[in-house]
Design a protein around this motif. Structure first.
Motif, short mmCIF file in Angstrom:
data_model
loop_
_atom_site.label_atom_id
_atom_site.label_comp_id
_atom_site.label_asym_id
_atom_site.label_seq_id
_atom_site.Cartn_x
_atom_site.Cartn_y
_atom_site.Cartn_z
N THR A 63 0.85 -1.19 0.00
CA THR A 63 0.00 0.00 0.00
C THR A 63 0.88 1.24 0.00
OG1 THR A 63 -1.74 -1.12 1.27
CG2 THR A 63 -1.77 1.28 1.28
N ARG A 77 -3.32 9.98 -4.28
CA ARG A 77 -3.90 8.72 -4.79
C ARG A 77 -3.32 7.58 -3.99
NH1 ARG A 77 -2.98 11.07 -10.52
NH2 ARG A 77 -0.91 10.14 -10.40
N THR A 78 -4.20 6.79 -3.41
CA THR A 78 -3.76 5.63 -2.63
C THR A 78 -3.99 4.36 -3.43
OG1 THR A 78 -4.19 6.69 -0.49
CG2 THR A 78 -4.14 4.29 -0.52
N TRP A 79 -2.99 3.48 -3.40
CA TRP A 79 -3.05 2.22 -4.13
C TRP A 79 -2.82 1.06 -3.17
CZ3 TRP A 79 -4.55 2.96 -9.04
CH2 TRP A 79 -4.27 4.19 -9.64
N TRP A 81 -2.09 -2.85 -3.78
CA TRP A 81 -1.76 -3.80 -4.86
C TRP A 81 -1.47 -5.16 -4.26
CZ3 TRP A 81 3.50 -3.90 -7.86
CH2 TRP A 81 3.41 -4.84 -8.90
N ILE A 88 -6.05 -4.63 -7.84
CA ILE A 88 -5.75 -3.26 -7.48
C ILE A 88 -6.96 -2.62 -6.81
CG2 ILE A 88 -5.14 -0.96 -8.32
CD1 ILE A 88 -2.85 -2.78 -8.74
N SER A 90 -7.93 1.23 -5.97
CA SER A 90 -7.54 2.61 -6.20
C SER A 90 -8.47 3.52 -5.39
CB SER A 90 -7.64 2.96 -7.68
OG SER A 90 -7.56 4.35 -7.89
N ARG A 111 -7.47 4.12 -15.38
CA ARG A 111 -6.98 4.25 -14.02
C ARG A 111 -5.63 3.54 -13.87
NH1 ARG A 111 -9.80 5.28 -9.20
NH2 ARG A 111 -11.18 6.40 -10.64
N ASN A 112 -5.45 2.45 -14.59
CA ASN A 112 -4.21 1.70 -14.49
C ASN A 112 -3.01 2.50 -15.00
OD1 ASN A 112 -3.04 -1.00 -13.78
ND2 ASN A 112 -2.41 -0.92 -15.93
N PHE A 115 -1.78 4.20 -12.10
CA PHE A 115 -1.11 3.25 -11.22
C PHE A 115 0.32 2.97 -11.69
CE2 PHE A 115 0.04 -1.28 -10.58
CZ PHE A 115 0.25 -1.24 -9.20
N ARG A 119 3.39 3.86 -9.36
CA ARG A 119 4.20 2.71 -8.92
C ARG A 119 5.66 2.88 -9.32
NH1 ARG A 119 3.52 -3.08 -11.75
NH2 ARG A 119 4.84 -1.98 -13.27
#
Length: 234
Positions: A63, A77-79, A81, A88, A90, A111-112, A115, A119
């Motif tokens: 995270t 933006r919080t991810w 994974w 994912i 989001s 959205r990816n 990411f 990332r």
């Protein structure tokens, strides 16, 4: 048969046995062939290793929150994974979206892209392994780092013109003898002039991973931060 001949007869009789024992002892004492030395890692592999890549296979969930600037009012933006399943989550100020990178619709695909960008700012050392077939690289020593001015190693990575979200882009990675990234330069479409230059600093160690938390420019007023860092392992 006289005594002398009898002794010769005994020696001839036991000679094959003695020769056999000698061969057996000789075989046991013969040095074993040495195991071939492990192949030396490439420079990209050494950079990945310095950031804990050997522990990545244990990661169940990671995270992080991507945020430009330290303004507390900005959510970022919080991810979340889950790399083994590629699931994912989001979380933005406006919505929460869950998707699987193995099967994405148009919304998830858009959205990816965010990411992949976010990332990369934290896991670029691991992308040197994941993307190894998609780029060419050149390593040089005693190069002046663009922000600190220190003498460092430089690894230039140029991505191919096909595939990916940013084909043809180039990165100049600066690091010392410990292979931990200190600075980098992004050059869009492999142009000569830098598109962006920042530091890699304020590292944190979580479950064997060495993760960056801050990127700053030479000019004051800019900071890109990776916060809310959490790693769960199996």
């Amino acid at each position: 048969m006289n005594l002398y001949l009898a002794e010769i007869f005994k020696m001839k009789k036991f000679l094959p046995v003695l020769l056999g024992l000698a061969l057996l002892i000789g075989c046991k004492n013969e040095p074993k062939p040495q195991i071939q030395a492990e192949k030396e890692k490439s420079i990209p592999e050494k950079i990945a290793a310095a950031h804990g890549y050997e522990h990545w296979s244990d990661v169940k969930e990671i995270t992080f929150t991507f945020k430009v600037g330290r303004d507390s009012t900005k959510v970022g933006r919080t991810w979340i994974w889950e790399p083994k399943s590629n699931k994912i989550t989001s979380i933005t100020q406006s919505d929460t979206l869950q998707y699987n990178r193995n099967s994405m619709d148009s919304i998830a695909l858009k959205r990816n892209g965010a990411f992949i960008n976010d990332r990369f700012w934290i896991l670029a050392p691991f992308n040197l392994i994941w993307d190894s077939e998609n780029y060419d690289y050149k390593h040089s020593e005693n190069q002046k780092a663009p922000i600190s001015g220190e003498s460092m190693h430089k690894l230039t990575v140029v991505y191919g013109n096909e595939g990916g979200y940013t084909p043809g882009d180039a990165y100049d990675l600066y690091f010392k003898d410990d292979f931990v990234l200190r600075e980098w330069v992004f050059r869009k479409s492999n142009q000569t002039e830098p598109s962006m230059t920042t530091t890699w600093e304020d590292y944190i160690s979580l479950e064997g991973l060495k993760l960056v938390q801050d990127h700053t420019k030479a000019e004051p007023g800019f900071s890109l931060n990776l916060t809310n860092l959490k790693v769960l392992v199996e």
